[in-house]
Write an enzyme that holds these catalytic residues in place. Structure first.
Site, PDB file in Angstrom:
ATOM      1  N   ASN A   1      43.523  34.794  41.058  1.00  0.00           N
ATOM      2  CA  ASN A   1      45.121  34.290  40.984  1.00  0.00           C
ATOM      3  C   ASN A   1      45.405  33.079  41.378  1.00  0.00           C
ATOM      4  O   ASN A   1      46.594  32.477  41.102  1.00  0.00           O
ATOM      5  CB  ASN A   1      45.879  35.562  40.978  1.00  0.00           C
TER       6      ASN A   1
ATOM      7  N   HIS B   1      34.939  40.017  35.131  1.00  0.00           N
ATOM      8  CA  HIS B   1      35.858  39.050  35.416  1.00  0.00           C
ATOM      9  C   HIS B   1      35.096  37.781  36.394  1.00  0.00           C
ATOM     10  O   HIS B   1      35.371  36.923  36.629  1.00  0.00           O
ATOM     11  CB  HIS B   1      36.991  39.702  36.287  1.00  0.00           C
TER      12      HIS B   1
ATOM     13  N   ASN C   1      44.941  34.803  34.309  1.00  0.00           N
ATOM     14  CA  ASN C   1      45.644  34.505  35.534  1.00  0.00           C
ATOM     15  C   ASN C   1      44.765  33.236  36.174  1.00  0.00           C
ATOM     16  O   ASN C   1      45.650  32.575  36.986  1.00  0.00           O
ATOM     17  CB  ASN C   1      45.862  35.660  36.483  1.00  0.00           C
TER      18      ASN C   1
ATOM     19  N   ASP D   1      35.709  34.304  31.959  1.00  0.00           N
ATOM     20  CA  ASP D   1      35.502  35.541  31.070  1.00  0.00           C
ATOM     21  C   ASP D   1      36.595  35.162  30.032  1.00  0.00           C
ATOM     22  O   ASP D   1      37.868  35.001  30.235  1.00  0.00           O
ATOM     23  CB  ASP D   1      35.559  36.730  31.883  1.00  0.00           C
TER      24      ASP D   1
END
Length: 187
Positions: A66, A20, A112, A91
């Site tokens: 997020n 991530h 997100n 990613d």
């Protein structure tokens, strides 16, 4: 001409080197190559590099994934950078590891960080460099997968893929999205 290059990731040592955080990893390598370092600024780590007469404003949001849109919106407004000069490094589970692709716009596809950016900008008309991380996880294990490190057989390939990502970013700011796609999105 100014460009905003955004590497998505999460702050904190527990997230370093995870799938991530590939956006952070690409921008860190780019800054290192240019001999600059990030300063903690409002909502992001920030630095600038020059490439062929262009200013690349690199940000690593400190908002956590997020809420990435808060940092992107702030820095676009602060630096007066239009959406067509924004590139998000992210990613992507839908792309196999070893592939890096660039595209001019698209859906958040469940990511997100991209959902936050799209929500706060009110648009998905921004370029994204999609770094393939594959989707080798069991049903319901997506979060664990993206927050885990790369596999032992993937780690040796990372430097070349990160270098390719940097070349693509430099191409994006000099020759534009279409030619960059033509030159780099081949299999």
């Amino acid at each position: 001409m100014k460009y905003l290059i955004v590497g998505l990731g999460n702050i904190g040592s527990e997230y370093a080197d995870t799938r991530h955080n590939i956006g952070f990893m690409v921008l860190d390598a780019m800054a290192k190559e240019a001999g600059v370092s990030f300063s903690t600024m409002k909502l992001a780590g920030y630095t600038e590099i020059s490439h062929k007469g262009r200013t690349l404003c690199l940000i690593k949001p400190t908002t956590y994934m997020n809420l990435s849109g808060k940092a992107v919106r702030h820095w676009m407004q602060e630096l007066k950078i239009p959406i067509e000069n924004v590139l998000i490094v992210v990613d992507d589970l839908a792309i196999p590891f070893g592939s890096v692709r660039i595209k001019p716009k698209g859906s958040a596809a469940g990511h997100n960080g991209l959902k936050s950016i799209e929500g706060l900008l009110g648009s998905n008309e921004y370029a994204r460099l999609r770094f393939g991380v594959s989707d080798n996880f069991a049903k319901g294990r997506q979060v664990d997968y993206v927050l885990s490190g790369f596999d032992d057989d993937e780690i040796p390939e990372l430097p070349a893929l990160i270098d390719k990502s940097i070349q693509m970013i430099k191409a994006f700011v000099t020759i534009g999205i279409e030619l960059t796609m033509t030159n780099f999105n081949k299999k």
